[in-house]
Enzyme design. Structure first.
Site, PDB file in Angstrom:
ATOM      1  N   GLY A  12     -12.643  -4.390  -5.689  1.00 59.15           N
ATOM      2  CA  GLY A  12     -13.435  -3.927  -4.548  1.00 59.15           C
ATOM      3  C   GLY A  12     -13.285  -4.737  -3.280  1.00 59.15           C
ATOM      4  O   GLY A  12     -14.182  -4.732  -2.435  1.00 59.15           O
ATOM      5  N   MET A  90      -8.308   4.170  -9.694  1.00 58.69           N
ATOM      6  CA  MET A  90      -7.072   4.230 -10.481  1.00 58.69           C
ATOM      7  C   MET A  90      -6.854   5.576 -11.189  1.00 58.69           C
ATOM      8  O   MET A  90      -6.215   5.624 -12.239  1.00 58.69           O
ATOM      9  CB  MET A  90      -7.056   3.095 -11.514  1.00 58.69           C
ATOM     10  CG  MET A  90      -7.149   1.711 -10.898  1.00 58.69           C
ATOM     11  SD  MET A  90      -5.870   1.393  -9.670  1.00 58.69           S
ATOM     12  CE  MET A  90      -4.456   1.239 -10.744  1.00 58.69           C
ATOM     13  N   LEU A  93      -6.648  12.631  -8.698  1.00 56.68           N
ATOM     14  CA  LEU A  93      -7.631  13.707  -8.563  1.00 56.68           C
ATOM     15  C   LEU A  93      -6.925  15.064  -8.577  1.00 56.68           C
ATOM     16  O   LEU A  93      -5.841  15.220  -8.018  1.00 56.68           O
ATOM     17  CB  LEU A  93      -8.405  13.524  -7.263  1.00 56.68           C
ATOM     18  CG  LEU A  93      -9.248  12.243  -7.237  1.00 56.68           C
ATOM     19  CD1 LEU A  93      -9.782  11.979  -5.834  1.00 56.68           C
ATOM     20  CD2 LEU A  93     -10.396  12.315  -8.244  1.00 56.68           C
ATOM     21  N   ASN A 107      -6.661   7.494   0.807  1.00 57.50           N
ATOM     22  CA  ASN A 107      -6.357   6.459  -0.182  1.00 57.50           C
ATOM     23  C   ASN A 107      -5.634   5.307   0.506  1.00 57.50           C
ATOM     24  O   ASN A 107      -4.921   5.519   1.486  1.00 57.50           O
ATOM     25  CB  ASN A 107      -5.447   7.055  -1.269  1.00 57.50           C
ATOM     26  CG  ASN A 107      -5.088   6.056  -2.353  1.00 57.50           C
ATOM     27  OD1 ASN A 107      -5.945   5.327  -2.848  1.00 57.50           O
ATOM     28  ND2 ASN A 107      -3.811   6.000  -2.723  1.00 57.50           N
ATOM     29  N   HIS A 109      -2.769   2.444  -0.258  1.00 60.89           N
ATOM     30  CA  HIS A 109      -1.722   2.133  -1.249  1.00 60.89           C
ATOM     31  C   HIS A 109      -0.920   0.926  -0.760  1.00 60.89           C
ATOM     32  O   HIS A 109      -0.541   0.877   0.413  1.00 60.89           O
ATOM     33  CB  HIS A 109      -0.808   3.346  -1.445  1.00 60.89           C
ATOM     34  CG  HIS A 109       0.235   3.102  -2.483  1.00 60.89           C
ATOM     35  ND1 HIS A 109      -0.070   3.060  -3.834  1.00 60.89           N
ATOM     36  CD2 HIS A 109       1.557   2.837  -2.390  1.00 60.89           C
ATOM     37  CE1 HIS A 109       1.034   2.785  -4.511  1.00 60.89           C
ATOM     38  NE2 HIS A 109       2.044   2.641  -3.660  1.00 60.89           N
ATOM     39  N   ASP A 145       0.248   9.233  -4.465  1.00 59.58           N
ATOM     40  CA  ASP A 145       0.512   8.392  -3.296  1.00 59.58           C
ATOM     41  C   ASP A 145       1.509   9.049  -2.355  1.00 59.58           C
ATOM     42  O   ASP A 145       2.434   8.389  -1.862  1.00 59.58           O
ATOM     43  CB  ASP A 145       1.031   7.004  -3.739  1.00 59.58           C
ATOM     44  CG  ASP A 145       0.066   6.312  -4.687  1.00 59.58           C
ATOM     45  OD1 ASP A 145      -1.146   6.410  -4.458  1.00 59.58           O
ATOM     46  OD2 ASP A 145       0.533   5.683  -5.648  1.00 59.58           O
TER      47      ASP A 145
HETATM   48  C1  GRF Z   1      -5.299  -2.481  -3.531  1.00 58.56           C
HETATM   49  O1  GRF Z   1      -4.090  -3.196  -3.519  1.00 58.56           O
HETATM   50  C2  GRF Z   1      -5.077  -1.053  -3.142  1.00 58.56           C
HETATM   51  O2  GRF Z   1      -4.056  -0.888  -2.215  1.00 58.56           O
HETATM   52  C3  GRF Z   1      -4.689  -0.419  -4.442  1.00 58.56           C
HETATM   53  O3  GRF Z   1      -5.497  -1.052  -5.409  1.00 58.56           O
HETATM   54  C4  GRF Z   1      -5.878  -2.344  -4.935  1.00 58.56           C
HETATM   55  C5  GRF Z   1      -7.365  -2.373  -4.931  1.00 58.56           C
HETATM   56  O4  GRF Z   1      -7.885  -3.625  -4.592  1.00 58.56           O
HETATM   57  N1  GRF Z   1      -4.843   1.011  -4.394  1.00 58.56           N
HETATM   58  P1  GRF Z   1      -9.431  -3.822  -4.354  1.00 58.56           P
HETATM   59  O5  GRF Z   1     -10.149  -3.272  -5.588  1.00 58.56           O
HETATM   60  O6  GRF Z   1      -9.822  -3.066  -3.116  1.00 58.56           O
HETATM   61  O7  GRF Z   1      -9.636  -5.303  -4.207  1.00 58.56           O
END
Ligand code: GRF
Length: 216
Positions: A12, A90, A93, A107, A109, A145
């Site tokens: 998060g 993770m 959808l 999103n 990525h 993605d």
């Molecule tokens: C990040 O690197 C984001 O780009 C990817 O998952 C990771 C999440 O990190 N989709 P966090 O939970 O926001 O610290």
């Protein structure tokens, strides 16, 4: 004030960046709810600390993906969420979910898509020997993605990088481009033309972030 719902699965830190940017007055949005598919996500501790409403919806307690998504959609709709932000969520959808929020799911990525889509994007960049990678905020469609790009930041890959050092360097930019993208939705400046997204009156053409950041 844009009403957002944030979907998370883990640490998060991007959620924290959104919280901090709202608190600093630079992001005109309110987090109506955080939904996690993982009861152990550290993101939930952040919600408790900042008194943000959160819900846990686990796939393993759902008889089907449709049921799982219906529950999440139901919560988001009950909170009148206008933009759904996937911040380290993770799961992929389905069209059912996306039809409920057309062009309103984004999103973050950790690569310059379409390079290194899917899991372990930083490791993919290292293994490939790329000299630049980065991060992307994009609209979510049914590809993994792969939806229209809103903003990207370029990050160099160093010879001594590990997956962790590279991930940290990318993350610093994730924490800027995600709140910035949300702010553009809040200002109603995101324009979709086919598979392309543009920001009205944004400054294009600079490095390392394109279009240029405005709120940082
Ligand atoms: C990040 O690197 C984001 O780009 C990817 O998952 C990771 C999440 O990190 N989709 P966090 O939970 O926001 O610290």
């Amino acid at each position: 004030m844009l009403r957002i719902g944030v979907l998370v699965s883990g640490r998060g830190s991007n959620l924290q960046a959104i919280i901090d940017t709202i608190k600093s007055g630079k992001l005109n949005a309110s987090i109506e709810v955080v939904i996690s598919d993982n009861p152990k996500a550290y993101a939930l501790e952040r919600c408790k600390k900042h008194k943000i409403d959160y819900q846990i919806i686990e796939m393993k307690n759902s008889p089907s993906r449709k049921y799982f998504e219906e529950k999440i959609v139901g919560i988001l709709k009950s909170k009148n969420v206008e933009l759904v932000v996937l911040a380290g969520f993770m799961r992929i959808l389905s069209s059912y979910f996306l039809k409920n929020f057309p062009y309103r799911v984004i999103n973050i990525h950790p690569s310059l898509i379409p390079a290194f889509q899917g899991l372990h994007a930083q490791r993919q960049a290292l293994d490939f020997g790329a000299k630049f990678t980065g991060c992307t905020v994009h609209l979510v469609d049914e590809s993994v993605d792969g939806g229209p790009v809103i903003i990207q930041a370029v990050v160099p890959v160093l010879p001594e990088d590990t997956e962790d050092t590279l991930a940290q360097r990318i993350l610093r930019w994730e924490h800027k481009i995600l709140p910035q993208a949300i702010q553009w939705f809040s200002e109603e400046r995101v324009i979709i033309e086919g598979r392309k997204a543009f920001i009205k009156d944004a400054r294009y053409g600079e490095l390392p972030v394109n279009p240029a950041l405005e709120i940082f």
